[in-house]
Design a protein around this motif. Structure first.
Motif, PDB file in Angstrom:
ATOM      1  N   SER A 106       0.805  -1.217   0.000  1.00  0.00           N
ATOM      2  CA  SER A 106       0.000   0.000   0.000  1.00  0.00           C
ATOM      3  C   SER A 106       0.845   1.277   0.000  1.00  0.00           C
ATOM      4  O   SER A 106       1.897   1.349   0.635  1.00  0.00           O
ATOM      5  CB  SER A 106      -0.912  -0.007   1.228  1.00  0.00           C
ATOM      6  N   VAL A 108       1.201   4.040   1.546  1.00  0.00           N
ATOM      7  CA  VAL A 108       1.041   4.832   2.765  1.00  0.00           C
ATOM      8  C   VAL A 108       2.221   5.789   2.897  1.00  0.00           C
ATOM      9  O   VAL A 108       3.226   5.669   2.188  1.00  0.00           O
ATOM     10  CB  VAL A 108       0.935   3.922   4.004  1.00  0.00           C
ATOM     11  N   ASP A 134      -0.643   9.490   3.204  1.00  0.00           N
ATOM     12  CA  ASP A 134      -1.288   8.207   2.939  1.00  0.00           C
ATOM     13  C   ASP A 134      -2.082   8.348   1.646  1.00  0.00           C
ATOM     14  O   ASP A 134      -3.166   8.933   1.628  1.00  0.00           O
ATOM     15  CB  ASP A 134      -2.198   7.829   4.106  1.00  0.00           C
ATOM     16  N   SER A 136      -3.061   5.742  -0.218  1.00  0.00           N
ATOM     17  CA  SER A 136      -3.544   4.408  -0.542  1.00  0.00           C
ATOM     18  C   SER A 136      -4.894   4.421  -1.267  1.00  0.00           C
ATOM     19  O   SER A 136      -5.100   3.650  -2.216  1.00  0.00           O
ATOM     20  CB  SER A 136      -3.641   3.558   0.728  1.00  0.00           C
TER      21      SER A 136
END
Length: 265
Positions: A106, A108, A134, A136
């Motif tokens: 991810s 992040v 972040d 994501s």
């Protein structure tokens, strides 16, 4: 003749040896910038093709004197595409065969990911970016997902936070949002010449630890959004620009533009 117990034990040991041999090194690299050095732990086992591709550029010296050519505050800082060799225009980092996309982790904050062309998941070559926030919800699903292949260690994000705080300028082409040091909008208006002292230069990227196990306490965050069937959102150019349009000082980046195409959500 081996007994069954001994044979079974040896087969088990052999399997463990083969597993250890097949395990990729959890490499640590140091990104050396004019604003400080950053240690990054690469996820060799999770994204082996991407790490191998990145290390090919590292070991060849391709990242020496590259510049951070794109900054989008609260989003990404991007490099790996252009080299400052003491004069302008910037040179291109010679690129090899694009690497297959590995969107298993991810995007992040504090992760490093590969940049690529719009609507082309398997097009990443040399360019990479640091997730400043972040991202994501956006980058894990956009363009097949952007491949995260490492994580910044220690206080390394302080360096990228310092880069994030710099003013940005539009030099054209892929440098339409480039951060500059000790350079102001007044300098731009007065057409003050930009030098290497104004660029955010990455003097080199080097391997500092290639041990089999490094930073085992780090557990990368998995990309679960792509697996959940979230829609793919093809990227496009980010329209945000910096603190001044420097038409007088265009870098000839558009001519070679394998620009990263992704957008903020």
């Amino acid at each position: 003749m081996l007994t069954l117990a001994k044979s079974t034990s040896l087969r088990a040991m052999g399997a463990l040896c083969l597993l250890a041999a097949a395990s990729a090194h959890a490499t640590v690299v140091e990104v050396r910038t004019v604003l400080g050095d950053v240690q990054i732990n690469l996820f060799d086992e999770e994204t082996p093709e991407t790490v191998e591709n990145f290390l090919n550029y590292v070991n060849s010296g391709a990242y020496a004197n590259t510049v951070v050519h794109r900054l989008e505050p609260s989003f990404v800082a991007q490099s790996g595409g252009f080299v400052y060799n003491g004069m302008f225009p910037l040179d291109n980092v010679p690129t090899g065969t694009p690497v297959v996309n590995e969107p298993t982790l991810s995007n992040v904050r504090g992760t490093i990911a590969m940049a690529k062309l719009a609507s082309s998941p398997d097009s990443a070559t040399s360019q990479w970016f640091i997730n400043l926030s972040d991202n994501s919800a956006n980058l894990d699903v956009q363009n097949g997902g952007f491949t995260v292949f490492g994580q910044v260690l220690g206080n390394g994000m302080e360096v990228f936070d310092a880069i994030e705080a710099l003013p940005r300028f539009d030099l054209g082409g892929a440098a339409s949002s480039i951060p500059l040091r000790d350079y102001t909008s007044t300098d731009a208006s007065n057409e003050v010449e930009i030098t290497g002292d104004n660029l955010v230069i990455i003097t080199d990227v080097v391997v500092t630890d290639s041990a089999t196990v490094t930073n085992p306490d780090i557990v990368p965050v998995e990309n679960t959004l792509l697996d959940a069937g979230s829609p793919n959102v093809p990227g496009s150019n980010n329209d945000s620009s910096g603190g001044g349009s420097l038409g007088f000082f265009l870098l000839s980046l558009a001519l070679v533009c394998r620009c990263v195409k992704f957008k903020r959500s």
